[in-house]
Design a protein around this motif. Structure first.
Motif, mmCIF file in Angstrom:
data_model
loop_
_atom_site.group_PDB
_atom_site.id
_atom_site.type_symbol
_atom_site.label_atom_id
_atom_site.label_comp_id
_atom_site.label_asym_id
_atom_site.label_seq_id
_atom_site.Cartn_x
_atom_site.Cartn_y
_atom_site.Cartn_z
ATOM 1 N N PHE A 53 54.053 -85.310 1.920
ATOM 2 C CA PHE A 53 54.138 -85.616 0.489
ATOM 3 C C PHE A 53 53.133 -84.804 -0.320
ATOM 4 O O PHE A 53 53.427 -84.405 -1.454
ATOM 5 C CB PHE A 53 54.013 -87.122 0.237
ATOM 6 C CG PHE A 53 55.282 -87.870 0.554
ATOM 7 C CD1 PHE A 53 56.455 -87.603 -0.142
ATOM 8 C CD2 PHE A 53 55.323 -88.813 1.558
ATOM 9 C CE1 PHE A 53 57.641 -88.266 0.157
ATOM 10 C CE2 PHE A 53 56.491 -89.485 1.869
ATOM 11 C CZ PHE A 53 57.658 -89.221 1.158
ATOM 12 N N GLN A 54 51.963 -84.507 0.243
ATOM 13 C CA GLN A 54 51.026 -83.593 -0.435
ATOM 14 C C GLN A 54 51.669 -82.221 -0.595
ATOM 15 O O GLN A 54 51.572 -81.598 -1.663
ATOM 16 C CB GLN A 54 49.723 -83.470 0.346
ATOM 17 C CG GLN A 54 48.816 -84.664 0.250
ATOM 18 C CD GLN A 54 47.529 -84.452 1.035
ATOM 19 O OE1 GLN A 54 46.937 -83.366 0.996
ATOM 20 N NE2 GLN A 54 47.099 -85.485 1.743
ATOM 21 N N SER A 55 52.330 -81.759 0.452
ATOM 22 C CA SER A 55 53.016 -80.470 0.413
ATOM 23 C C SER A 55 54.130 -80.484 -0.631
ATOM 24 O O SER A 55 54.308 -79.521 -1.386
ATOM 25 C CB SER A 55 53.584 -80.144 1.794
ATOM 26 O OG SER A 55 54.322 -78.948 1.772
ATOM 27 N N THR A 74 71.104 -80.077 -0.874
ATOM 28 C CA THR A 74 71.360 -79.820 -2.297
ATOM 29 C C THR A 74 70.469 -78.706 -2.814
ATOM 30 O O THR A 74 70.936 -77.786 -3.501
ATOM 31 C CB THR A 74 71.151 -81.109 -3.118
ATOM 32 O OG1 THR A 74 72.061 -82.107 -2.649
ATOM 33 C CG2 THR A 74 71.370 -80.864 -4.600
ATOM 34 N N MET A 75 69.172 -78.777 -2.493
ATOM 35 C CA MET A 75 68.223 -77.735 -2.922
ATOM 36 C C MET A 75 68.633 -76.379 -2.382
ATOM 37 O O MET A 75 68.620 -75.384 -3.105
ATOM 38 C CB MET A 75 66.844 -78.018 -2.381
ATOM 39 C CG MET A 75 65.875 -78.814 -3.119
ATOM 40 S SD MET A 75 65.334 -78.308 -4.704
ATOM 41 C CE MET A 75 64.908 -79.934 -5.248
ATOM 42 N N LYS A 76 68.953 -76.339 -1.095
ATOM 43 C CA LYS A 76 69.339 -75.075 -0.470
ATOM 44 C C LYS A 76 70.590 -74.505 -1.128
ATOM 45 O O LYS A 76 70.675 -73.300 -1.371
ATOM 46 C CB LYS A 76 69.561 -75.256 1.038
ATOM 47 C CG LYS A 76 68.280 -75.411 1.821
ATOM 48 C CD LYS A 76 68.572 -75.550 3.300
ATOM 49 C CE LYS A 76 67.323 -75.487 4.117
ATOM 50 N NZ LYS A 76 66.615 -74.228 4.055
ATOM 51 N N GLN A 77 71.550 -75.349 -1.421
ATOM 52 C CA GLN A 77 72.783 -74.883 -2.051
ATOM 53 C C GLN A 77 72.527 -74.350 -3.452
ATOM 54 O O GLN A 77 73.134 -73.366 -3.863
ATOM 55 C CB GLN A 77 73.822 -76.009 -2.077
ATOM 56 C CG GLN A 77 74.372 -76.325 -0.705
ATOM 57 C CD GLN A 77 75.247 -77.564 -0.669
ATOM 58 O OE1 GLN A 77 75.183 -78.423 -1.541
ATOM 59 N NE2 GLN A 77 76.076 -77.659 0.364
ATOM 60 N N GLY A 92 57.958 -75.190 -8.270
ATOM 61 C CA GLY A 92 59.385 -75.116 -8.554
ATOM 62 C C GLY A 92 60.203 -74.228 -7.643
ATOM 63 O O GLY A 92 61.358 -73.927 -7.949
ATOM 64 N N ASP A 93 59.655 -73.811 -6.508
ATOM 65 C CA ASP A 93 60.396 -72.965 -5.568
ATOM 66 C C ASP A 93 61.280 -73.860 -4.702
ATOM 67 O O ASP A 93 60.817 -74.501 -3.762
ATOM 68 C CB ASP A 93 59.428 -72.158 -4.704
ATOM 69 C CG ASP A 93 60.118 -71.182 -3.767
ATOM 70 O OD1 ASP A 93 61.289 -71.406 -3.398
ATOM 71 O OD2 ASP A 93 59.470 -70.182 -3.397
ATOM 72 N N LYS A 94 62.576 -73.891 -5.038
ATOM 73 C CA LYS A 94 63.490 -74.824 -4.383
ATOM 74 C C LYS A 94 63.651 -74.549 -2.893
ATOM 75 O O LYS A 94 63.836 -75.478 -2.110
ATOM 76 C CB LYS A 94 64.846 -74.820 -5.093
ATOM 77 C CG LYS A 94 64.758 -75.435 -6.476
ATOM 78 C CD LYS A 94 66.113 -75.488 -7.154
ATOM 79 C CE LYS A 94 65.959 -76.148 -8.513
ATOM 80 N NZ LYS A 94 67.235 -76.343 -9.190
ATOM 81 N N ALA A 95 63.577 -73.294 -2.485
ATOM 82 C CA ALA A 95 63.679 -72.978 -1.058
ATOM 83 C C ALA A 95 62.510 -73.606 -0.298
ATOM 84 O O ALA A 95 62.689 -74.174 0.783
ATOM 85 C CB ALA A 95 63.726 -71.472 -0.836
ATOM 86 N N GLU A 96 61.309 -73.522 -0.857
ATOM 87 C CA GLU A 96 60.142 -74.125 -0.212
ATOM 88 C C GLU A 96 60.195 -75.645 -0.271
ATOM 89 O O GLU A 96 59.813 -76.325 0.673
ATOM 90 C CB GLU A 96 58.851 -73.607 -0.846
ATOM 91 C CG GLU A 96 58.518 -72.189 -0.450
ATOM 92 C CD GLU A 96 57.097 -71.794 -0.798
ATOM 93 O OE1 GLU A 96 56.323 -72.646 -1.294
ATOM 94 O OE2 GLU A 96 56.752 -70.639 -0.558
ATOM 95 N N ILE A 97 60.669 -76.177 -1.397
ATOM 96 C CA ILE A 97 60.797 -77.630 -1.518
ATOM 97 C C ILE A 97 61.745 -78.155 -0.441
ATOM 98 O O ILE A 97 61.496 -79.187 0.176
ATOM 99 C CB ILE A 97 61.288 -78.015 -2.929
ATOM 100 C CG1 ILE A 97 60.237 -77.661 -3.985
ATOM 101 C CG2 ILE A 97 61.636 -79.505 -3.000
ATOM 102 C CD1 ILE A 97 60.739 -77.727 -5.422
ATOM 103 N N SER A 98 62.829 -77.403 -0.198
ATOM 104 C CA SER A 98 63.819 -77.860 0.787
ATOM 105 C C SER A 98 63.217 -77.967 2.189
ATOM 106 O O SER A 98 63.586 -78.856 2.955
ATOM 107 C CB SER A 98 65.045 -76.940 0.793
ATOM 108 O OG SER A 98 64.757 -75.697 1.388
ATOM 109 N N ILE A 99 62.281 -77.101 2.517
ATOM 110 C CA ILE A 99 61.614 -77.161 3.826
ATOM 111 C C ILE A 99 60.888 -78.491 3.973
ATOM 112 O O ILE A 99 61.010 -79.183 4.997
ATOM 113 C CB ILE A 99 60.625 -75.981 3.994
ATOM 114 C CG1 ILE A 99 61.378 -74.660 4.059
ATOM 115 C CG2 ILE A 99 59.738 -76.184 5.225
ATOM 116 C CD1 ILE A 99 60.484 -73.430 3.926
#
Length: 192
Positions: free
Chosen positions: A67-69, A111-114, A77-84
């Motif tokens: 959750f810190q990450s 959803t984020m990845k898409q 706002g980097d959705k690719a990183e958020i998806s990880i």
């Protein structure tokens, strides 16, 4: 630099299953990365700590670092990183046998990845969704997601994906009363 070499050493130890040594190094370099505003290293260390605690089955700590990450990654706002991170949180909930919670995070990951066209490890996330549905006794959904995972990687699936996929298909078929199909898939999984 100390932070990067510490992170790399910690990751190597984690891969060697020397989890506590890995955690000790990560917790030593994490405050240094934060203090010096090494944001990329800080994010990687948070993620690595979360994974080490996940593999050590200390799920409260794993969630804390995940959750810190997530907070840091969402602020950028980097959705690719958020998806990880969403996928990693889903994994912890799966290990806690909170399959509904796991589904929520795995679906958010997809959803984020898409949204950004990121297909990295999407086959694994689909498999994880299938496994959640298996545990929730929603066998048709389990089968659908498992088939989606296998068709996603197609002829480029690695053996681990195929093994997990065949297992998921075998379990789903068994509970759907398709016993011949179940036997075929489970034998393929066992062979791998």
């Amino acid at each position: 630099d100390i932070v990067k070499s510490g992170r790399i050493r910690g990751q190597a130890l984690r891969r060697l299953d020397r989890l506590q040594e890995s955690i000790d190094i990560f917790t030593e370099v994490l405050p240094i990365a934060k203090r010096n505003r090494f944001v990329d290293e800080y994010k990687k260390i948070l993620n690595s700590l979360a994974l080490a605690y996940t593999f050590k089955a200390e799920y409260d700590k794993a969630l804390e670092y995940n959750f810190q990450s997530l907070v840091v990654r969402e602020s950028e706002g980097d959705k690719a990183e958020i998806s990880i991170t969403l996928n990693n949180i889903g994994l912890v909930y799966f290990k806690l046998r909170n399959y509904e919670g796991a589904l929520e995070y795995f679906n958010r990951c997809v959803t984020m990845k898409q949204e950004v066209g990121d297909t990295t490890n999407l086959d694994r996330t689909y498999l994880n969704l299938g496994l959640c549905y298996l545990h929730l006794k929603e066998f048709k959904e389990a089968k659908n997601y498992t088939l989606k995972a296998l068709s996603f990687c197609g002829s480029k699936c690695d053996d681990e994906i195929i093994m997990m996929g065949e297992y998921g298909l075998g379990e789903s078929a068994y509970w759907l009363g398709e016993l011949d199909e179940a036997e075929t898939h489970l034998k393929k999984s066992l062979a791998l």
